[in-house]
Scaffold this active site. Structure first.
Site, PDB file in Angstrom:
ATOM      1  N   GLY A 149       0.825  -1.204   0.000  1.00  0.00           N
ATOM      2  CA  GLY A 149       0.000   0.000   0.000  1.00  0.00           C
ATOM      3  C   GLY A 149       0.858   1.252   0.000  1.00  0.00           C
ATOM      4  N   CYS A 197       5.248  -6.038   1.598  1.00  0.00           N
ATOM      5  CA  CYS A 197       5.575  -4.605   1.535  1.00  0.00           C
ATOM      6  C   CYS A 197       4.959  -3.841   2.720  1.00  0.00           C
ATOM      7  CB  CYS A 197       5.160  -4.022   0.182  1.00  0.00           C
ATOM      8  SG  CYS A 197       5.916  -2.429  -0.197  1.00  0.00           S
ATOM      9  N   TYR A 198       3.951  -2.987   2.484  1.00  0.00           N
ATOM     10  CA  TYR A 198       3.309  -2.287   3.599  1.00  0.00           C
ATOM     11  C   TYR A 198       2.789  -3.285   4.627  1.00  0.00           C
ATOM     12  CZ  TYR A 198      -0.043   0.599   6.197  1.00  0.00           C
ATOM     13  OH  TYR A 198      -0.745   1.235   7.194  1.00  0.00           O
ATOM     14  N   HIS A 208       7.735  -7.534  -3.872  1.00  0.00           N
ATOM     15  CA  HIS A 208       6.445  -7.976  -4.416  1.00  0.00           C
ATOM     16  C   HIS A 208       6.617  -9.291  -5.175  1.00  0.00           C
ATOM     17  CE1 HIS A 208       3.967  -4.423  -3.508  1.00  0.00           C
ATOM     18  NE2 HIS A 208       5.116  -3.759  -3.609  1.00  0.00           N
ATOM     19  N   GLU A 213       4.258 -11.077  -6.339  1.00  0.00           N
ATOM     20  CA  GLU A 213       3.145 -11.275  -7.265  1.00  0.00           C
ATOM     21  C   GLU A 213       3.401 -10.745  -8.663  1.00  0.00           C
ATOM     22  OE1 GLU A 213       2.080  -7.394  -5.026  1.00  0.00           O
ATOM     23  OE2 GLU A 213       3.268  -9.211  -4.720  1.00  0.00           O
ATOM     24  N   SER A 270     -26.276  -9.430 -23.544  1.00  0.00           N
ATOM     25  CA  SER A 270     -25.694  -8.488 -24.492  1.00  0.00           C
ATOM     26  C   SER A 270     -25.114  -9.203 -25.704  1.00  0.00           C
ATOM     27  CB  SER A 270     -24.584  -7.677 -23.819  1.00  0.00           C
ATOM     28  OG  SER A 270     -23.466  -8.513 -23.554  1.00  0.00           O
ATOM     29  N   GLY A 271     -24.889 -10.510 -25.556  1.00  0.00           N
ATOM     30  CA  GLY A 271     -24.232 -11.263 -26.614  1.00  0.00           C
ATOM     31  C   GLY A 271     -22.739 -11.366 -26.403  1.00  0.00           C
ATOM     32  N   VAL A 289     -19.186 -12.118 -23.996  1.00  0.00           N
ATOM     33  CA  VAL A 289     -18.719 -13.303 -23.282  1.00  0.00           C
ATOM     34  C   VAL A 289     -19.383 -13.424 -21.918  1.00  0.00           C
ATOM     35  CG1 VAL A 289     -16.694 -14.452 -22.313  1.00  0.00           C
ATOM     36  CG2 VAL A 289     -16.495 -13.196 -24.458  1.00  0.00           C
ATOM     37  N   ASP A 290     -19.401 -12.332 -21.162  1.00  0.00           N
ATOM     38  CA  ASP A 290     -19.829 -12.392 -19.769  1.00  0.00           C
ATOM     39  C   ASP A 290     -21.299 -12.782 -19.631  1.00  0.00           C
ATOM     40  OD1 ASP A 290     -17.283 -11.375 -19.512  1.00  0.00           O
ATOM     41  OD2 ASP A 290     -17.970  -9.315 -19.268  1.00  0.00           O
ATOM     42  N   SER A 291     -22.182 -12.079 -20.336  1.00  0.00           N
ATOM     43  CA  SER A 291     -23.599 -12.377 -20.194  1.00  0.00           C
ATOM     44  C   SER A 291     -23.949 -13.734 -20.801  1.00  0.00           C
ATOM     45  CB  SER A 291     -24.457 -11.273 -20.830  1.00  0.00           C
ATOM     46  OG  SER A 291     -24.237 -11.178 -22.220  1.00  0.00           O
ATOM     47  N   SER A 292     -23.238 -14.143 -21.854  1.00  0.00           N
ATOM     48  CA  SER A 292     -23.509 -15.448 -22.468  1.00  0.00           C
ATOM     49  C   SER A 292     -23.117 -16.582 -21.524  1.00  0.00           C
ATOM     50  CB  SER A 292     -22.755 -15.581 -23.789  1.00  0.00           C
ATOM     51  OG  SER A 292     -23.190 -14.621 -24.721  1.00  0.00           O
ATOM     52  N   LYS A 297     -11.811 -12.051 -16.344  1.00  0.00           N
ATOM     53  CA  LYS A 297     -12.279 -12.375 -17.688  1.00  0.00           C
ATOM     54  C   LYS A 297     -11.760 -13.724 -18.186  1.00  0.00           C
ATOM     55  CE  LYS A 297     -14.131  -9.998 -20.457  1.00  0.00           C
ATOM     56  NZ  LYS A 297     -15.534  -9.869 -20.912  1.00  0.00           N
TER      57      LYS A 297
END
Length: 524
Positions: A54, A80-81, A169, A171, A223-224, A226-229, A380
């Protein structure tokens, strides 16, 4: 219960990367603010806890802190922080470095167990540092496990308790063996099980959706994309014909978008789909509006109004056929974790909202639907893998993201039908040329933007004063960070030439070479 890691976010720009690294190791993780109570954390029952970095100093007024009792709830990794905080609340000494250390450094491994299992004693290891303060003296009971020329205590651990701290870090990609450190924490220290897989997620969510929905009917705002499908396919697996998908033509769609969605969706999923043309309604609501946040809010509210009216029509249909369970109590949305992160501060404090996503912060107050958001905790790429697990075609799961507000946030400034038409044609040419060049699958997202400026040009023997189109293409994994895509110059030249020659009203094309951060992917 499956293993899961609680990540406490102290404001690091890399916090989402921590979550991704943990999930890539097939262990579930969630990000929560430091305001979570010990009681809440105890009930959440983490397998392990990670404290992020942070921007604060532990000595600043109002700096986020931690109750030392937190470290008794589960094995802890402090970064870190987070490391400075552990030292500060446990009786160690934290001092300012005099200058901020940011960038590559080399640390020397002092022991070969715990986090550093599999490393050699005395081994030099490149890492990424990003800090101002540092731990000058470890708290009682702690030993140094790594050091560097500038930071003598680059890592430390408690002699008896499972508390491990690193100043760097692990990550980020700039710490090449950071993945090994995180894996050691997960599997050597926490003894977590690598059970976070798309199949396990589908099975778990199907059970949750059935329990929440019961016998109620459900609509999905499709919506057509990726997410909503994927959300629709997942809910359909759980409750079958209780689900009806509603596709709304907002007037803000790309060229032939409506026809493509109806064709692909019906052929691939076999779920009932209702299409509503609400283009006039959306465009009237957006008339004269140029502020991006206001656009997103109007679009979000109008979507809910349309969905609510659609359910009234569906109720009448069920009643006419004397079918039971005519009420539609739930609305399915394809909300993702980045949507949530960008719409609200994960730290629970006064942090600035980057942008309001129409399906999160843009929801209409007092709406009558209860939400089902089965993808809310996914990134995603995880959604794409869930879609593949559900058997969706690659044409659907590999599609570039398209925002719910559509072209409403790609026509900068006030939205007019003429502007939308110009953008649709330019965008269609752009995507067609990307596919023709075999680059579509190398790019995470590509789109055109119509700028609110005009420029002077020459066509034939005539002066023109026309629109400027900006092209955007980025590479990314989850949309949280992104780099601009380095097009071959001949491809860019071909795209520009076609747009200027074939789209009436455009005489200049520019390419956006901004990364995220500091820019966002979308312009609004």
């Amino acid at each position: 219960m499956n293993s899961r890691i609680l990540i406490i976010d102290y404001g690091s720009q890399f916090t989402q990367l921590i979550a991704r690294r943990v999930r890539e190791a097939r262990v579930y993780s969630e990000i929560h603010p430091p305001t979570r109570s010990l009681e809440w954390i105890r009930a959440w029952a983490p397998t392990g806890i990670i404290l992020s970095g942070g921007p604060n100093s532990v000595y600043e007024d109002g700096a986020p802190t931690a109750d030392p009792a937190l470290f008794d709830l589960a094995p802890t990794l402090a970064i870190c922080y987070g490391m400075q905080l552990v030292a500060h609340v446990s009786g160690g000494s934290v001092v300012g470095a005099g200058r901020r250390e940011y960038g590559r450094a080399d640390v020397t491994v002092e022991e070969t167990c715990g986090l550093f299992d599999g490393f050699d004693r005395g081994e030099s290891m490149p890492v990424w540092m990003s800090h101002g303060d540092h731990v000058d003296a470890p708290p009682p009971g702690y030993i140094v496990t790594a050091s560097s020329a500038s930071v003598p205590i680059a890592a430390m651990r408690h002699r008896e308790r499972a508390i491990h701290c690193v100043q760097f870090h692990p990550e980020v990609a700039h710490t090449p063996r950071g993945g090994a450190l995180i894996a050691n924490f997960l599997f050597r220290v926490c003894h977590a099980e690598p059970s976070w897989t798309p199949g396990a997620f589908v099975d778990s969510e199907v059970e949750k959706i059935r329990a929440v929905a019961g016998s109620s009917r459900v609509i999905c705002g499709l919506s057509g994309g990726v997410d909503s499908s994927v959300a629709a396919a997942l809910v359909h697996r759980a409750i079958g014909d209780q689900l009806t998908c509603v596709f709304v033509d907002t007037g803000l769609l790309r060229l032939h978008e409506r026809e493509q969605v109806e064709r692909t969706f019906k052929a691939s999923l076999g779920i009932r789909l209702v299409t509503i043309d609400a283009s006039r309604r959306f465009l009237d609501a957006l008339a004269g509006v140029d502020e991006p946040e206001q656009k997103r809010t109007i679009i979000g509210h109008t979507f809910i109004d349309v969905f609510e009216e659609a359910t009234e029509s569906l109720r009448h249909e069920h009643a006419d056929r004397h079918e039971p369970g005519a009420d539609y109590d739930f609305l399915v949305q394809g909300t993702l974790y980045p949507d949530v992160i960008e719409s609200f501060s994960p730290r629970g404090g006064p942090s600035a909202t980057i942008k309001t996503h129409h399906n999160v912060g843009g929801l209409k107050p007092g709406m009558k639907f209860k939400l089902i958001e089965p993808l809310r905790e996914l990134f995603k790429d995880e959604v794409r893998n869930v879609g593949r697990e559900l058997g969706l075609p690659e044409e659907m799961v590999g599609r570039h993201p398209f925002p719910g507000p559509g072209l409403g946030i790609r026509v900068l400034g006030p939205i007019e039908e003429a502007s939308l038409d110009v953008l649709r044609r330019a965008d269609a040419i752009y995507l067609e040329e990307i596919r023709n060049a075999g680059l579509y699958n190398e790019i995470w997202q590509a789109f055109a933007v119509l700028l609110p400026v005009r420029s002077v040009g020459v066509m034939g023997d005539y002066r023109t004063y026309e629109n400027v189109v900006a092209l955007r293409a980025v590479t990314s994994t989850d949309g949280m960070t992104a780099d601009w895509f380095p097009f071959p110059h001949d491809v860019l030249a071909r795209i520009s030439n076609r747009i200027i020659n074939q789209v009436r009203g455009v005489n200049r094309v520019v390419y956006d070479v901004s990364s995220k951060p500091p820019a966002t992917i979308e312009w609004e």
